[in-house]
Write a protein that holds these residues in place. Structure first.
Motif, mmCIF file in Angstrom:
data_model
loop_
_atom_site.group_PDB
_atom_site.id
_atom_site.type_symbol
_atom_site.label_atom_id
_atom_site.label_comp_id
_atom_site.label_asym_id
_atom_site.label_seq_id
_atom_site.Cartn_x
_atom_site.Cartn_y
_atom_site.Cartn_z
ATOM 1 N N GLN A 342 0.826 -1.210 0.000
ATOM 2 C CA GLN A 342 0.000 0.000 0.000
ATOM 3 C C GLN A 342 0.857 1.256 0.000
ATOM 4 O O GLN A 342 0.371 2.339 0.342
ATOM 5 C CB GLN A 342 -0.915 -0.011 1.231
ATOM 6 C CG GLN A 342 -1.898 -1.176 1.236
ATOM 7 C CD GLN A 342 -2.801 -1.156 2.443
ATOM 8 O OE1 GLN A 342 -3.456 -0.141 2.712
ATOM 9 N NE2 GLN A 342 -2.850 -2.247 3.178
ATOM 10 N N GLY A 343 2.101 1.109 -0.387
ATOM 11 C CA GLY A 343 2.986 2.258 -0.465
ATOM 12 C C GLY A 343 4.115 2.160 0.558
ATOM 13 O O GLY A 343 4.062 1.396 1.521
ATOM 14 N N GLU A 429 2.461 7.065 -0.291
ATOM 15 C CA GLU A 429 2.892 5.943 -1.130
ATOM 16 C C GLU A 429 4.344 6.090 -1.546
ATOM 17 O O GLU A 429 5.095 5.121 -1.567
ATOM 18 C CB GLU A 429 1.997 5.839 -2.375
ATOM 19 C CG GLU A 429 0.626 5.268 -2.087
ATOM 20 C CD GLU A 429 -0.070 4.833 -3.352
ATOM 21 O OE1 GLU A 429 0.575 4.214 -4.214
ATOM 22 O OE2 GLU A 429 -1.261 5.120 -3.488
ATOM 23 N N VAL A 430 4.743 7.300 -1.934
ATOM 24 C CA VAL A 430 6.135 7.595 -2.282
ATOM 25 C C VAL A 430 6.539 8.891 -1.602
ATOM 26 O O VAL A 430 5.694 9.645 -1.132
ATOM 27 C CB VAL A 430 6.332 7.713 -3.811
ATOM 28 C CG1 VAL A 430 6.169 6.375 -4.479
ATOM 29 C CG2 VAL A 430 5.367 8.728 -4.411
ATOM 30 N N ARG A 465 7.800 4.176 -12.039
ATOM 31 C CA ARG A 465 6.925 3.593 -11.012
ATOM 32 C C ARG A 465 6.597 4.615 -9.931
ATOM 33 O O ARG A 465 5.439 4.753 -9.523
ATOM 34 C CB ARG A 465 7.591 2.356 -10.395
ATOM 35 C CG ARG A 465 6.774 1.716 -9.273
ATOM 36 C CD ARG A 465 7.242 0.292 -8.993
ATOM 37 N NE ARG A 465 8.621 0.264 -8.552
ATOM 38 C CZ ARG A 465 9.005 0.300 -7.267
ATOM 39 N NH1 ARG A 465 8.091 0.400 -6.309
ATOM 40 N NH2 ARG A 465 10.272 0.234 -6.936
ATOM 41 N N TYR A 466 7.624 5.333 -9.476
ATOM 42 C CA TYR A 466 7.394 6.326 -8.423
ATOM 43 C C TYR A 466 6.493 7.461 -8.917
ATOM 44 O O TYR A 466 5.636 7.948 -8.177
ATOM 45 C CB TYR A 466 8.723 6.911 -7.941
ATOM 46 C CG TYR A 466 9.615 5.943 -7.199
ATOM 47 C CD1 TYR A 466 9.118 4.759 -6.657
ATOM 48 C CD2 TYR A 466 10.970 6.203 -7.030
ATOM 49 C CE1 TYR A 466 9.927 3.872 -5.987
ATOM 50 C CE2 TYR A 466 11.798 5.321 -6.353
ATOM 51 C CZ TYR A 466 11.276 4.158 -5.833
ATOM 52 O OH TYR A 466 12.094 3.286 -5.164
ATOM 53 N N HIS A 468 4.186 7.345 -11.183
ATOM 54 C CA HIS A 468 2.809 6.876 -11.300
ATOM 55 C C HIS A 468 2.162 6.754 -9.920
ATOM 56 O O HIS A 468 0.991 7.148 -9.730
ATOM 57 C CB HIS A 468 2.761 5.523 -12.019
ATOM 58 C CG HIS A 468 1.375 4.993 -12.210
ATOM 59 N ND1 HIS A 468 0.854 3.984 -11.430
ATOM 60 C CD2 HIS A 468 0.383 5.359 -13.065
ATOM 61 C CE1 HIS A 468 -0.386 3.734 -11.807
ATOM 62 N NE2 HIS A 468 -0.698 4.549 -12.789
ATOM 63 N N ASP A 469 2.907 6.217 -8.952
ATOM 64 C CA ASP A 469 2.369 6.106 -7.594
ATOM 65 C C ASP A 469 2.036 7.488 -7.030
ATOM 66 O O ASP A 469 0.999 7.679 -6.379
ATOM 67 C CB ASP A 469 3.375 5.398 -6.679
ATOM 68 C CG ASP A 469 3.493 3.917 -6.993
ATOM 69 O OD1 ASP A 469 2.629 3.381 -7.706
ATOM 70 O OD2 ASP A 469 4.470 3.287 -6.521
ATOM 71 N N TRP A 470 2.923 8.450 -7.262
ATOM 72 C CA TRP A 470 2.693 9.818 -6.778
ATOM 73 C C TRP A 470 1.447 10.410 -7.418
ATOM 74 O O TRP A 470 0.596 11.001 -6.743
ATOM 75 C CB TRP A 470 3.912 10.679 -7.089
ATOM 76 C CG TRP A 470 3.792 12.094 -6.620
ATOM 77 C CD1 TRP A 470 4.202 12.609 -5.435
ATOM 78 C CD2 TRP A 470 3.209 13.197 -7.354
ATOM 79 N NE1 TRP A 470 3.922 13.959 -5.361
ATOM 80 C CE2 TRP A 470 3.307 14.343 -6.522
ATOM 81 C CE3 TRP A 470 2.634 13.330 -8.608
ATOM 82 C CZ2 TRP A 470 2.845 15.590 -6.930
ATOM 83 C CZ3 TRP A 470 2.161 14.562 -8.999
ATOM 84 C CH2 TRP A 470 2.266 15.678 -8.170
ATOM 85 N N LYS A 472 -1.117 8.932 -8.800
ATOM 86 C CA LYS A 472 -2.338 8.241 -8.351
ATOM 87 C C LYS A 472 -2.771 8.755 -6.975
ATOM 88 O O LYS A 472 -3.962 8.996 -6.741
ATOM 89 C CB LYS A 472 -2.075 6.736 -8.313
ATOM 90 C CG LYS A 472 -3.286 5.901 -7.958
ATOM 91 C CD LYS A 472 -3.013 4.417 -8.161
ATOM 92 C CE LYS A 472 -1.901 3.926 -7.268
ATOM 93 N NZ LYS A 472 -1.686 2.470 -7.367
ATOM 94 N N GLU A 473 -1.792 8.927 -6.105
ATOM 95 C CA GLU A 473 -2.102 9.418 -4.760
ATOM 96 C C GLU A 473 -2.635 10.848 -4.799
ATOM 97 O O GLU A 473 -3.638 11.173 -4.138
ATOM 98 C CB GLU A 473 -0.839 9.343 -3.897
ATOM 99 C CG GLU A 473 -1.045 9.750 -2.457
ATOM 100 C CD GLU A 473 0.219 9.555 -1.637
ATOM 101 O OE1 GLU A 473 0.185 8.760 -0.691
ATOM 102 O OE2 GLU A 473 1.238 10.200 -1.953
ATOM 103 N N LYS A 524 5.304 12.752 -13.722
ATOM 104 C CA LYS A 524 4.294 12.621 -12.667
ATOM 105 C C LYS A 524 3.175 13.640 -12.847
ATOM 106 O O LYS A 524 1.998 13.331 -12.575
ATOM 107 C CB LYS A 524 4.932 12.703 -11.282
ATOM 108 C CG LYS A 524 5.499 14.034 -10.865
ATOM 109 C CD LYS A 524 6.149 13.925 -9.481
ATOM 110 C CE LYS A 524 6.598 15.275 -8.955
ATOM 111 N NZ LYS A 524 7.210 15.159 -7.599
#
Length: 535
Positions: A342-343, A429-430, A465-466, A468-470, A472-473, A524
């Motif tokens: 979950q991050g 998450e990141v 990856r980072y 995209h996670d950022w 999304k959050e 991002k």
């Protein structure tokens, strides 16, 4: 839907190579009705329902997972064709009605020595980014069976061998990417394949060449190719393609000049020279907390610098498939597993929940303590527990084996040693960090060397990856972004890295790191913007 074959004097074989292209095939295959005598599809390992869609439209499905590059894969696909004419298509290319009529007119004639080019309109995230009235490049796609593709690993093309050439009326719609994430991952794969291929044949590139190709790419894509006429998405595509060009040449440069393995071996040698520290005056205990996944290369070297000064080692794994666990257990670590990712923030929180000491010391597997930092940590432990402050470390990053940001000018100051019952990490998450609640920070003496990456490609994969996670959050949090803000933040990221943090002192790798930082920031915000537009 059953594919209705056509009958004509000169047969047309449509040839495709695919992998996990179900979404695109559902768009491209219906447009081929009434055009092809046969559809040949060569797959390289799909795990989606591509085969079912191809067979639904009467296509012949072949498989070759022994990948040797795009050129050879196209050659093999064509070898299954029986037509007099070959039309080479990608799954993400859609034949327009005008183009279809033009092709039918050409193939009604007996094949000769003419190879036909087709103009292609690129589409990104559902938007056309080419002007139909601008000068568009024609791609050689329709040709007599006697012609074929070259052996190129990437950027393959038809071997003309003195053939006559002509351009067909009509366009292909090229659906390059449904999302920014797909485009970035696909193009990074291309960049890596291109760099590997050029490195193998002995091509060398200077840093001047990396920079020149990068900026020329933007001029060509945005101005010469007329994408300035397509507004926001024309600019976004040009920026992304410029980043792709940079990645190609920078990865090739790194294949030639990378020093990561040398830096890793140096760190191992330095670790072996660390001195034993007197722990007899300790008044506080400390738990080392780490989150890992497949860190067998780095974990031992990290633990060698810290295991003798901590009271327990807590390692939370997220799904390792190498021998990380064995290495951890050799050092007496308590091993826990949580694959419900979950991050980074929540994973660090969970890891800390397993601790039992007064303090928590947080490290990553690719970090090491130098002797002075070890002594500084023990000096904290020699005093009663301090709840009124957090201790930070000065991290020195080695990028591709080079200390780009010189420690005399800049280091990352990271809160890593803190009272267990008072502080914990944020749930981000990141870019997770310690929730200090305004508590004072004291920077410990010494340095924390950080082997950031094994190679540039590895670094860029993590960046995607980072980012995209950022995105999304932030999308879930309702954050918005304007195009002008995207541009400003991206270039400020470059200026911050290259000048303020003095990456310029790191030579060629200093520029690469600063430009990669620009790309990460741009990616991002592009992802965030597209997620917001898809609401």
């Amino acid at each position: 839907m059953k594919h209705h074959k056509v009958t004509r004097s000169h047969r047309l074989s449509i040839v495709m190579i695919v992998k996990n292209e179900a979404k695109n095939l559902a768009i491209s295959l219906p447009a081929l009705q009434g055009l092809a005598d046969e559809i040949i599809v060569l797959d390289s390992g799909s795990t989606d329902n591509s085969q079912a869609i191809v067979e639904q439209y009467g296509g012949k499905w072949h498989i070759n997972t022994h990948w040797q590059g795009f050129g050879k894969q196209r050659q093999l696909a064509q070898s299954y064709a029986t037509g007099d004419w070959i039309l080479a298509l990608d799954a993400d290319e859609e034949v327009t009605p005008q183009l279809k009529d033009s092709i039918l007119e050409i193939i009604s004639q007996k094949p000769n020595d003419t190879v036909y080019g087709i103009k292609r309109i690129d589409c990104i995230f559902g938007h056309e980014i080419d002007n139909r009235y601008w000068s568009l490049k024609a791609h050689w796609r329709l040709y007599p069976r006697g012609f074929s593709y070259n052996d190129n690993l990437v950027h393959e093309s038809v071997i003309l061998n003195g053939a006559k050439t002509d351009t067909i009326n009509g366009f292909l719609l090229h659906h390059t990417a449904e999302t920014p994430l797909f485009w970035l991952q696909k193009r990074l794969d291309y960049a890596k394949a291109w760099a590997d291929d050029r490195y193998t044949i002995g091509k060398r590139v200077s840093m001047t060449s990396v920079i020149t190709h990068t900026f020329w790419s933007f001029i060509k894509q945005y101005l010469i190719d007329g994408r300035f006429l397509k507004g926001r998405y024309g600019l976004v595509y040009s920026l992304l393609f410029t980043q792709y060009t940079f990645n190609k040449y920078a990865i090739l440069y790194d294949l030639i000049h990378n020093k990561a393995e040398e830096a890793f071996l140096d760190s191992v040698n330095t670790t072996s020279q660390l001195k034993i520290i007197d722990l007899s005056r300790k008044q506080s205990t400390v738990s080392l907390v780490m989150i890992v996944k497949n860190e067998s290369k780095h974990l031992k070297s990290c633990l060698d610098t810290v295991y003798d000064i901590v009271d327990e080692i807590i390692i939370l794994d997220s799904g390792s498939t190498d021998n990380t666990q064995k290495i951890a257990e050799d050092y007496g670590a308590k091993w826990f597993v949580n694959t419900d990712w979950q991050g980074f923030g929540k994973q660090r929180q969970l890891a800390q929940s397993y601790t039992s000491s007064d303090y928590v010391l947080v490290l990553d597997a690719d970090e090491r303590l130098d002797q002075e930092l070890r002594e500084s940590i023990v000096s904290v432990l020699n005093k009663p527990l301090q709840n009124d402050k957090v201790f930070s470390v000065a991290r020195v990053n080695q990028f591709c084996g080079v200390e780009v940001q010189k420690r005399i000018w800049y280091t990352d100051k990271l809160a890593r040693l803190y009272a267990n019952q008072t502080f914990k990490y944020s749930p981000l998450e990141v870019h997770e960090s310690l929730d200090q609640n305004g508590i004072h920070t004291e920077v410990l003496n010494g340095y924390l060397p950080h082997i950031t990456n094994d190679n540039l490609h590895h670094f860029l994969v993590k960046n995607i990856r980072y980012s995209h996670d950022w995105a999304k959050e932030k999308h879930q949090d309702g954050k918005n972004i304007l195009l002008v803000e995207l541009l400003f933040r991206s270039w400020f990221s470059f200026i911050r890295e290259y000048l303020i943090r003095a990456d310029i002192l790191g030579g060629a790798y200093g520029f690469i790191l600063a430009f990669a930082s620009l790309g990460y920031t741009m990616d991002k915000y592009i992802m965030l913007s597209q997620m917001n537009n898809e609401k």
